[in-house]
Every structure is written in structure tokens, then in C-alpha cells.
Design a protein around this motif. Sequence first.
Motif, PDB file in Angstrom:
ATOM      1  N   PRO A 184       0.718  -1.174  -0.068  1.00  0.00           N
ATOM      2  CA  PRO A 184      -0.135  -0.022   0.109  1.00  0.00           C
ATOM      3  C   PRO A 184       0.935   1.112  -0.028  1.00  0.00           C
ATOM      4  CG  PRO A 184       0.204  -1.011   2.143  1.00  0.00           C
ATOM      5  CD  PRO A 184       0.757  -1.933   1.276  1.00  0.00           C
ATOM      6  N   ASN A 189       2.657   2.693  -7.843  1.00  0.00           N
ATOM      7  CA  ASN A 189       1.622   1.950  -7.883  1.00  0.00           C
ATOM      8  C   ASN A 189       0.748   2.712  -9.019  1.00  0.00           C
ATOM      9  OD1 ASN A 189       2.412   0.203  -5.844  1.00  0.00           O
ATOM     10  ND2 ASN A 189       0.928   0.784  -4.293  1.00  0.00           N
ATOM     11  N   GLU A 197      -5.187  -3.282  -7.182  1.00  0.00           N
ATOM     12  CA  GLU A 197      -5.776  -2.929  -5.738  1.00  0.00           C
ATOM     13  C   GLU A 197      -6.189  -4.130  -5.213  1.00  0.00           C
ATOM     14  OE1 GLU A 197      -5.551  -0.113  -2.964  1.00  0.00           O
ATOM     15  OE2 GLU A 197      -5.608   0.709  -4.921  1.00  0.00           O
ATOM     16  N   VAL A 200      -3.485  -6.037  -2.825  1.00  0.00           N
ATOM     17  CA  VAL A 200      -2.566  -5.189  -1.833  1.00  0.00           C
ATOM     18  C   VAL A 200      -2.526  -6.030  -0.766  1.00  0.00           C
ATOM     19  CG1 VAL A 200      -2.150  -2.958  -0.784  1.00  0.00           C
ATOM     20  CG2 VAL A 200      -3.030  -2.943  -3.225  1.00  0.00           C
TER      21      VAL A 200
END
Length: 225
Positions: A184, A189, A197, A200
Motif C-alpha cells: 500500500p 503503484n 488494488e 494489495v
Amino acid sequence: MALSRRRVLKVAGGLTGGVLAAGTIGFVWFRRVFDPKTPLGYPFPDEGGLAAALPPTPGCAEADVTESQIEGPFYTPNTPLRADLRERATVGTPLVIQGRVMSTDCRPIARAVLDFWGCDGAGVYDNKGFNLRGHQFTDSQGAFLVETVKPGDYRQFGAHRTPHVHVKAQGRETSLLTTQLYFPGEPLNGQDSLFNEALVLTVDQAPDGSLRALFDFVLAPGASI
Ligand code: FE
């Protein structure tokens, strides 16, 4: 000096052969990078499979299959069986990832195999040996724990990869999953087209600076092996 017809044909034939050979090598390389299905090949322990005696995870009736990603060019098969992937002092922040492997009906999968690989904190893969590479089997509760270091970012084929850990996972009665796990809040990213996502890790930092991360895998049903 004029080239004879035979010489021209010979040169042309050599060029064609070279192009074909290069094409074949390129095709093999392309498949290796983008085909996530290179099989694992590790024999499952006898008691592997869905743990029939284990109840579904509380609060979970149906889980989405963990999304797959490309294998990339740096997978090495036949890794050592171990949970600590560090063979030597390695650049990078110590990282522990733990979690469980589950079926889509939320039952833990005992003796599922997980094969992890990653680069060091400087973004360098050990492509000659097995540092930061290794496989393990989940315990009777479907749990795993792997010790490695947090990978650095690296440039590959003009792309700037955000930090990620590669993994392949499979239970005796599931399909093979090949994917990548992310961190994260990484600056890169948003610039890495592979970033997802849904992949993660949940990461906590210990007082000594080391990282502890959580991730549960959900594997799709597949043919018995
Ligand atoms: Fe990678």
C-alpha cells in the motif's frame, strides 16, 4: 566481386534460418513472460486437499477467486522447500507475509503449495540461484508464513515496476494461481499498469522497522491432481 547465385542463396538461407531461430527464441521467451501457467510440479503430501473436517471461515459464505497476473521473466522452477527465503544477508527490509489459502466456499485448504519469488530491496533478482525463492505447503488449517525482504522497484522492458512479490499457489483440488502481491501507498503503484488494488497486502511496521503483512488466497476449483 560479384556474388554467385549459389552464394546468394546460401546467405539468404542462413538469414532465413537465423530469423526463424530468433523467432522461436522470441516466442518461447514471450510465452514464459506472459503465460501464467508454468506448472509447479511439487508432489502434494498425502493428506492434501480440501480439509473436509474444517468448517468454512466464519463470516464468509463465498469468496472471490484471487486475481491472476502474468508470471514475468524471472520465475525459476524447482525451488527449495522452506519458509525463510533468505539464503544470505540480503539488501531489503525484513518482511513476513502470512495468511491462509481457501476455497471459494471459504474452507481452508490444507497442504496447498505456495511458491514465492521476489527481487531484493535494490530491485535485483537472483536468477542463477535461489535467494528469495522457495516453496512451502499450508498447514492443516490452510495457513502459511513466509519470510523474505521487501522487494525494491525495478525497470523492465521500459516499464518501471512498483514493488511486488510473485507467487504461484495450488491445492490438490484447485486450479493453479499465478499472481503478484503489492504494497500500500507505494509512489509507483499508480504508474505500474500491472498494479491491482485487489492484490494489495495489509502491512504493519514493527518498532524495529521490519514489516508484517497479511494476505489470504482464494483458489478456484480444478481437477484433482
Ligand atoms: Fe517481478
